[in-house]
Write an enzyme that holds these catalytic residues in place. Structure first.
Site, short mmCIF file in Angstrom:
data_model
loop_
_atom_site.label_atom_id
_atom_site.label_comp_id
_atom_site.label_asym_id
_atom_site.label_seq_id
_atom_site.Cartn_x
_atom_site.Cartn_y
_atom_site.Cartn_z
N TYR A 74 14.09 31.02 5.26
CA TYR A 74 12.87 31.68 5.46
C TYR A 74 12.92 31.91 7.28
O TYR A 74 13.16 31.04 7.79
CB TYR A 74 11.48 30.82 5.37
CG TYR A 74 11.09 30.69 4.02
CD1 TYR A 74 10.89 32.11 3.24
CD2 TYR A 74 11.04 29.70 3.12
CE1 TYR A 74 10.40 32.03 1.85
CE2 TYR A 74 10.90 29.70 1.60
CZ TYR A 74 10.26 30.91 1.36
OH TYR A 74 10.10 30.97 0.05
N LYS A 100 0.95 -1.27 0.08
CA LYS A 100 -0.02 0.00 0.00
C LYS A 100 0.79 1.36 0.16
O LYS A 100 2.17 1.32 0.19
CB LYS A 100 -0.92 0.03 1.10
CG LYS A 100 -0.15 -0.13 2.56
CD LYS A 100 -0.94 -0.72 3.57
CE LYS A 100 -0.15 -0.59 5.01
NZ LYS A 100 -0.82 -1.27 6.04
N MET A 120 10.13 24.70 0.06
CA MET A 120 9.36 23.78 -0.44
C MET A 120 10.08 22.81 -1.47
O MET A 120 9.94 21.64 -1.67
CB MET A 120 8.37 24.42 -1.48
CG MET A 120 7.22 23.43 -1.88
SD MET A 120 6.02 24.43 -2.88
CE MET A 120 5.05 25.34 -1.95
N ARG A 123 -10.28 -0.08 14.56
CA ARG A 123 -10.09 0.61 13.56
C ARG A 123 -11.31 -0.01 12.52
O ARG A 123 -12.30 0.79 12.45
CB ARG A 123 -8.74 0.57 12.87
CG ARG A 123 -8.36 1.37 11.69
CD ARG A 123 -7.06 1.49 11.15
NE ARG A 123 -6.53 0.18 10.77
CZ ARG A 123 -5.08 -0.05 10.63
NH1 ARG A 123 -4.31 1.09 10.58
NH2 ARG A 123 -4.77 -1.25 10.19
C1 LIG Z 1 0.08 -1.98 6.74
C2 LIG Z 1 -0.47 -3.33 7.41
C3 LIG Z 1 0.34 -4.24 7.89
C4 LIG Z 1 2.08 -4.20 7.91
O1 LIG Z 1 2.20 -3.22 8.97
P1 LIG Z 1 4.05 -3.35 9.17
O2 LIG Z 1 3.99 -2.52 10.59
O3 LIG Z 1 4.27 -2.45 8.16
O4 LIG Z 1 4.68 -4.65 9.11
C5 LIG Z 1 -0.30 -5.47 8.38
N1 LIG Z 1 -1.63 -5.27 8.32
C6 LIG Z 1 -2.25 -4.62 7.90
C7 LIG Z 1 -3.77 -4.89 8.26
C8 LIG Z 1 -1.94 -3.42 7.62
O5 LIG Z 1 -2.89 -2.34 6.90
#
Ligand SMILES: *Cc1c(COP(=O)(O)O)cnc(C)c1O
Length: 378
Positions: A270, A40, A318, A138
């Protein structure tokens, strides 16, 4: 030539190290434990498609994405490995799941029944993994309701429940809580087995889980950060965890585009948050917070030039930032500067920058923007 290549700021991604980390984690997980690698957020900033292709070549069992869009992009790029959408989707968006053969995380009956309905129309099975909430809060069905939820879904003829999983919020710092989650998840699995509900894949462990809780591997693990060679622990990790020697994939480099000497008392960048205590040699680098290099590293971080450390002076802008090269000999315009990675015998780690910036390694790599070319080394 691609005009983007005229800006001498790039990230090198070492795919050999990806292979090394993947094999190390596979060995650590042991026989009979499958590996899902989350790719991701553009492969944690390392490049979604390039990372996924290499992982597929290495024999990864599953890839994990955050959204349908990431999954679709992978399928359109020709990836054939199973892909799990780790988050939930709105029930209107289920068609592409089936069009692109993506496995969906399910934690509502509404989503399950719409998927079932659509799959029935097509005369196919929709593959799902059920997400169970054992304490992350979550997404996920509350663990107390999970058994009856899953039982109800087994009645849906066109849904195949391929997996059931949960997630650890504190696997790097709270053994008591995490062990409690593992107990709850185990209890659910036993109850399902007792009533003859056979779900092939059971999983819980992110990187911190893999490092600290072998009893939480079940038959699939989901390490993300550690596959990219980075260490997840915030603060002091629990005693007795594994300490695998991982190799980071990503280096961040640029070249000096401007160089000057300024007199004593010159305010830099800045807000003039840095004022030169004496005459100084200042180099300007073409990278800034617009590239995801954190502004909070102003007056804090260093980069490497000629194998020496050069401190950032003044605020990160930036698109540019300034570094002090007064003590470094023979510095020239066009010379390479390393912001993350090795130069000669010195190195700067993502973890160090994260600590200085008051954030976590994840955020540093995910934020590296589209203006930074990724160059892959095999
Ligand atoms: C991103 C994610 C992981 C991986 O987590 P890491 O800390 O990067 O190993 C595992 N499970 C879910 C559901 C995730 O969203």
């Amino acid at each position: 030539m691609d005009p983007a290549t005229y800006r001498p700021t790039w990230a090198e991604i070492n795919l050999k190290n990806l292979a090394y980390n993947f094999r190390l984690v596979k060995k650590l997980a042991g026989r009979g434990v499958k590996i899902l690698v989350p790719v991701k957020a553009d492969g944690y900033g390392h490049g979604l498609v390039a990372i996924s292709e290499r992982l597929q070549g290495l024999g990864v069992d599953y890839l994990g994405v955050a959204s349908l869009d990431e999954g679709i992009l992978l399928r359109r790029s020709g990836l054939t490995v199973p892909i799990l959408v780790l988050s939930t989707v709105l029930a209107d968006n289920i068609k592409p799941l089936l069009d692109y053969n993506l496995t969906q995380t399910v934690c509502t009956k509404e989503l399950a029944s719409k998927l079932n309905h659509e799959a029935k129309k097509r005369n196919i099975l929709a593959r799902v993994h059920i997400k169970v909430d054992t304490g992350m809060h979550r997404i996920g069905v509350a663990h107390k309701k999970a058994y009856s939820f899953i039982k109800a879904i087994t009645k849906m003829g066109n849904i195949k429940i391929e997996g059931v999983f949960t997630h650890f919020p504190c696997a790097d710092n709270n053994p008591c809580f995490t062990e409690g989650q593992i107990r709850l998840f185990n209890a659910l699995i036993r109850r399902l087995e007792k009533s003859g509900i056979d779900i092939p894949l059971k999983h819980a462990s992110n990187s911190s889980g893999v490092i600290n809780y072998p009893e939480g591997y079940f038959n699939l693990v989901r390490p993300g950060l550690m596959i990219y060679g980075l260490s997840p622990s915030e603060g002091k990790p629990p005693e007795g965890g594994l300490r695998p020697k991982l190799r980071p994939l990503l280096s961040l480099k640029t070249k000096i585009i401007y160089l000057k000497t300024v007199p004593k008392g010159s305010g830099i960048s800045y807000g003039h948050t840095y004022v030169t205590p004496q005459a100084m040699r200042i180099a300007t680098l073409p990278i800034g917070y617009g590239d995801g290099y954190p502004r909070s590293l102003s007056n804090k971080a260093r980069c490497l030039i000629s194998g020496r450390e050069a401190k950032i002076v003044g605020r990160v802008c930036m698109d540019q930032l300034m570094v002090d090269v007064t003590k470094i000999k023979k510095v020239k315009i066009g010379q390479e500067a390393v912001l993350i990675g090795r130069q000669k015998n010195k190195s700067i780690k993502v973890e160090q920058l994260a600590e200085l910036a008051g954030t976590i390694p994840y955020e540093i790599v995910c934020n590296l923007g589209g203006r930074i070319r990724r160059i892959y080394k095999n």
